[in-house]
Scaffold this active site. Structure first.
Site, short mmCIF file in Angstrom:
data_model
loop_
_atom_site.label_atom_id
_atom_site.label_comp_id
_atom_site.label_asym_id
_atom_site.label_seq_id
_atom_site.Cartn_x
_atom_site.Cartn_y
_atom_site.Cartn_z
CE LYS A 143 -3.80 -2.55 2.18
NZ LYS A 143 -4.48 -2.78 3.38
CD GLN A 188 -3.42 -4.19 6.55
OE1 GLN A 188 -3.71 -3.22 5.92
NE2 GLN A 188 -3.78 -5.51 6.27
CG ASP A 228 -9.88 -0.37 4.85
OD1 ASP A 228 -9.35 -0.89 3.86
OD2 ASP A 228 -9.07 -0.50 5.99
N1 GUN Z 1 -6.63 -6.97 6.41
C1 GUN Z 1 -7.08 -7.64 5.33
N2 GUN Z 1 -7.58 -7.18 4.50
C2 GUN Z 1 -7.78 -5.79 4.86
C3 GUN Z 1 -8.09 -4.59 4.40
O1 GUN Z 1 -8.64 -4.40 3.03
N3 GUN Z 1 -8.03 -3.40 5.10
C4 GUN Z 1 -7.40 -3.61 6.08
N4 GUN Z 1 -7.54 -2.35 7.11
N5 GUN Z 1 -7.12 -4.36 6.93
C5 GUN Z 1 -7.10 -5.73 6.02
#
Ligand code: GUN
Length: 292
Positions: A53, A97, A120
């Site tokens: 990311k 995350q 998100d």
């Molecule tokens: N953990 C697994 N996939 C995601 C996601 O798309 N966003 C976040 N914040 N955590 C995750």
């Protein structure tokens, strides 16, 4: 032999589009899209996702900040980061995350994020807007699937879409998006999950099959209708002594046999995963563009 739905290629196109749009936003309005990420603990998968990311932000001309904290960080400190970023005009998207350690209430953390910065799409306000068909941030993986449907011109209206998995992140939102009365949706939707017993009884009815359970190679050829379009959201590590790293990454779908009867299918890796990151960038850009 199925058409391979090349998420990697489409994601690269979207990222290139966003790079141009971000440069224009900066040139004309002096706004650089900014994403703040909090990574707690050292879950190896989370580490990889966060790294991807950050790299994606840099390559697209976005500003990003990352805070890394140990597993035993108190919940109050997590909430402090969110308050700080909620108030920071240079931050347009906030991402914590997941998963978080057990002593931290994930729902409380998600609810602390300002819905205006919820790139998100996990906040109850975003989830509620999605359910009601109102404009709001859509969770990135479901948004990526919908984007692939649009760009590949996959027929969805009146088709039977079967979603395997009912998570808040993928299963529930994608089922709602597919059922929406809109172009590139308007499907008849079934959600099935672990209580189904014989999952194949449902998946065999799917014109469009979306699997998001995280169970390696669970969807076998005899569970798929001939000509179905398959979206495989699973990213699973399985031991493989012949691989350099000692493991390989596979989806929920038993790709090789299934591709022989499907009409189109996303590979793992290179299917949905890159699209999730592209849609995160897209949500962050949209959030920044609203500042004009
Ligand atoms: N953990 C697994 N996939 C995601 C996601 O798309 N966003 C976040 N914040 N955590 C995750």
């Amino acid at each position: 032999m199925a058409q391979i739905i090349d998420g990697k290629k489409v994601a690269a196109e979207i990222r290139e589009e966003l790079r141009h749009k971000a440069a224009e936003l900066y040139r004309e309005h002096n706004i650089k899209p900014g994403l703040a990420i909090l990574l707690v603990g050292n879950n190896p998968a989370s580490e990889i996702y966060v790294k991807m990311k950050i790299k994606a932000c840099a390559e697209t001309g976005f500003h990003s900040v990352v805070e890394r904290e140990p597993d035993d960080i108190p919940e109050s400190k997590v909430l402090d980061y969110i308050s700080k970023w909620n108030a920071d005009p240079e931050i347009h998207g906030i991402l914590v995350q997941l998963p978080l350690p057990g002593h931290i209430d994930e729902n409380k953390v998600i609810e602390a994020i300002s819905p205006e910065k919820d790139v998100d799409g996990f906040h109850p306000v975003s989830a509620g807007k999605l359910l009601l068909g109102l404009d709001g941030f859509v969770s990135c993986t479901p948004a990526g699937i919908m984007e692939l449907i649009k760009r590949y011109g996959i027929e969805t209206s009146g088709k039977h879409a079967v979603v395997v998995g009912r998570s808040n992140i993928v299963g529930k939102p994608v089922a709602n998006l597919m059922a929406r009365k809109s172009k590139n949706a308007n499907s008849i939707v079934t959600i099935c999950h672990s209580a189904a017993g014989d999952i194949g009884q449902y998946t065999r009815q799917a014109d469009i099959l979306i699997s998001a359970v995280g169970s390696p190679l669970m969807i076998k050829k005899d569970m798929v209708k001939e000509g179905a379009v398959i979206f495989d959201v699973g990213i699973n590590r399985v031991d493989d002594s012949s691989a350099k790293k000692g493991y390989r990454v596979v989806g929920d779908v038993d790709f090789d046999p299934v591709k022989d009867i499907a009409s189109a299918i996303t590979p793992v890796p290179g299917g949905i995963g890159p699209m999730t990151i592209a849609m995160l960038l897209s949500n962050t850009f949209e959030s920044a563009a609203k500042r004009i």
